[in-house]
Scaffold this active site. Structure first.
Site, short mmCIF file in Angstrom:
data_model
loop_
_atom_site.label_atom_id
_atom_site.label_comp_id
_atom_site.label_asym_id
_atom_site.label_seq_id
_atom_site.Cartn_x
_atom_site.Cartn_y
_atom_site.Cartn_z
N ALA A 194 0.80 -1.23 0.00
CA ALA A 194 0.00 0.00 0.00
C ALA A 194 0.83 1.28 0.00
CB ALA A 194 -0.94 0.00 1.20
N ASP A 243 -3.87 -9.55 6.76
CA ASP A 243 -2.83 -9.43 7.77
C ASP A 243 -1.90 -10.63 7.56
OD1 ASP A 243 -1.23 -9.48 10.00
OD2 ASP A 243 -2.87 -9.35 11.45
N TYR A 294 13.88 -5.81 15.82
CA TYR A 294 13.82 -5.55 14.37
C TYR A 294 15.08 -6.12 13.70
CZ TYR A 294 13.59 -2.89 9.96
OH TYR A 294 13.54 -2.53 8.63
N1 LIG Z 1 12.27 2.39 4.92
C1 LIG Z 1 13.42 1.91 5.34
O1 LIG Z 1 14.31 2.67 5.77
C2 LIG Z 1 13.71 0.44 5.25
C3 LIG Z 1 15.05 0.04 5.31
C4 LIG Z 1 15.34 -1.32 5.24
C5 LIG Z 1 14.32 -2.24 5.13
N2 LIG Z 1 13.03 -1.82 5.09
C6 LIG Z 1 12.00 -2.85 4.99
O2 LIG Z 1 11.26 -2.67 3.81
C7 LIG Z 1 9.93 -3.17 3.99
C8 LIG Z 1 8.94 -2.09 3.58
O3 LIG Z 1 9.14 -0.97 4.44
P1 LIG Z 1 8.64 0.51 4.11
O4 LIG Z 1 9.78 1.41 4.39
O5 LIG Z 1 7.96 0.56 2.81
O6 LIG Z 1 7.59 0.67 5.32
P2 LIG Z 1 6.12 1.28 5.36
O7 LIG Z 1 5.75 1.33 6.78
O8 LIG Z 1 6.08 2.52 4.55
O9 LIG Z 1 5.26 0.17 4.59
C9 LIG Z 1 5.03 -1.09 5.14
C10 LIG Z 1 3.72 -1.64 4.60
O10 LIG Z 1 3.51 -2.93 5.18
C11 LIG Z 1 2.15 -3.03 5.60
N3 LIG Z 1 2.03 -3.98 6.69
C12 LIG Z 1 2.53 -3.86 7.95
N4 LIG Z 1 2.15 -4.91 8.70
C13 LIG Z 1 1.41 -5.71 7.90
C14 LIG Z 1 0.71 -6.93 8.12
N5 LIG Z 1 0.71 -7.53 9.32
N6 LIG Z 1 0.05 -7.48 7.08
C15 LIG Z 1 0.01 -6.86 5.86
N7 LIG Z 1 0.64 -5.69 5.61
C16 LIG Z 1 1.31 -5.12 6.63
C17 LIG Z 1 1.78 -1.61 6.02
O11 LIG Z 1 0.36 -1.40 6.04
C18 LIG Z 1 2.50 -0.77 4.98
O12 LIG Z 1 1.69 -0.54 3.84
C19 LIG Z 1 9.83 -3.58 5.46
O13 LIG Z 1 10.03 -4.96 5.58
C20 LIG Z 1 10.97 -2.82 6.11
O14 LIG Z 1 11.44 -3.44 7.27
C21 LIG Z 1 12.69 -0.50 5.14
#
Ligand SMILES: NC(=O)c1ccc[n+]([C@@H]2O[C@H](COP(=O)([O-])OP(=O)(O)OC[C@H]3O[C@@H](n4cnc5c(N)ncnc54)[C@H](O)[C@@H]3O)[C@@H](O)[C@H]2O)c1
Length: 259
Positions: A14, A54, A141
């Site tokens: 999303a 979820d 994490y």
């Molecule tokens: N943004 C960063 O700095 C970063 C760095 C390294 C890794 N990541 C990883 O990248 C991935 C995406 O992160 P992002 O930055 O886009 O975060 P974000 O919070 O913007 O997006 C995460 C998405 O996952 C969805 N989500 C969370 N829990 C859920 C569940 N139980 N079931 C279904 N959907 C669920 C949320 O609704 C959201 O749309 C994650 O695994 C995060 O750990 C992010």
């Protein structure tokens, strides 16, 4: 593997990195199943379907794959991307970030692996540079992201030995400008580590060279993994300073047999 015409399922689709994955996959001609807790995943089109789910709920997650394959007829690409940063509710963090990535991989393999009615494919699990180094004030994490790497490298080896026809790889982004970064400033996310929020911000400044402004760079990494049939069990690192590159490991037996 060419992306055009393939069916991809992306969790956490999303917003943030997941949304960038969806946009890039659509640009390359894929059909995409968007999976998220959050309904606001954008308009559905002929080449997309949104399934609210979820990923921590086993029944919902299994049902999601079933619906996806019923809708598009097959599954070629799976991106286990959904993740949270929550040290307060740390058991749930393990459930979402690690258990659900493992479960998603196993369910995906059931649909994708050759010898089981599948045509093979690619699975990409999203870890973090925090999966390769310590992250002060985010110990759980960090543990989940280390776990994703160990699991994905191991199952990639098993897939190769079992001739599943499925490649499995990990992507480790640095800091990416998405909503998840705001969680560092919230007590309901950081729990006992909330007191250290200024230190965390200072640490992020120290790591500024890792900071990526647009998730589209992570989506470019994703496409590289999908298109390069030689990549299996690899750990792709992405940072602002070094761009897309790979973690180096000692040679493993499975590297001797490419798909
Ligand atoms: N943004 C960063 O700095 C970063 C760095 C390294 C890794 N990541 C990883 O990248 C991935 C995406 O992160 P992002 O930055 O886009 O975060 P974000 O919070 O913007 O997006 C995460 C998405 O996952 C969805 N989500 C969370 N829990 C859920 C569940 N139980 N079931 C279904 N959907 C669920 C949320 O609704 C959201 O749309 C994650 O695994 C995060 O750990 C992010």
């Amino acid at each position: 593997m060419h992306v055009n015409g393939k069916v991809a399922l992306v969790t956490g689709a999303a917003q943030g990195i997941g949304r960038a994955f969806v946009q890039m996959l659509l640009e390359k001609g894929a059909k995409v199943v968007l999976v998220d807790l959050n309904r606001e995943a954008g308009e559905e089109s002929k080449r997309t379907i949104f399934i609210q789910c979820d990923v921590a709920d086993q029944e919902q997650f299994e049902g999601t794959f079933k619906k996806a394959v019923e809708h598009f007829g097959k599954l070629d690409i799976l991106v286990n991307n959904a993740g949270v940063n929550n040290e307060k509710n740390w058991e749930s963090t393990i459930q979402i970030n690690l258990t659900s990535v493992i479960r998603g991989t196993y369910i995906g393999l059931e649909y994708m692996k050759k010898g089981n009615g599948g045509d093979g494919g690619v699975i990409i699990n999203i870890s973090s540079l925090a999966g390769l180094m310590p992250a002060a004030h985010q110990p759980v994490y960090c543990a989940t992201k280390h776990g994703i790497i160990g699991f994905t490298r191991s199952i990639a080896m098993a897939a190769n030995m079992g001739n599943y026809g499925v490649r499995l790889n990990t992507i480790c982004p640095g800091f990416v400008n998405t909503p998840i970064l705001k969680s560092i400033e919230k007590e309901e996310n950081m729990g006992q580590y909330f007191a250290y929020k200024d230190e965390i911000k200072n640490m992020m400044k120290f790591y500024a060279y890792l900071f990526i402004f647009s998730p589209s760079l992570i989506a470019e990494g994703l496409i590289t993994i999908i298109e390069d049939d030689a990549l299996n069990g690899e750990v792709m690192k992405i940072s602002a300073s070094q761009g897309i590159h790979f973690q180096e490991y000692n040679q493993l037996p499975f590297q001797l047999r490419k798909l």
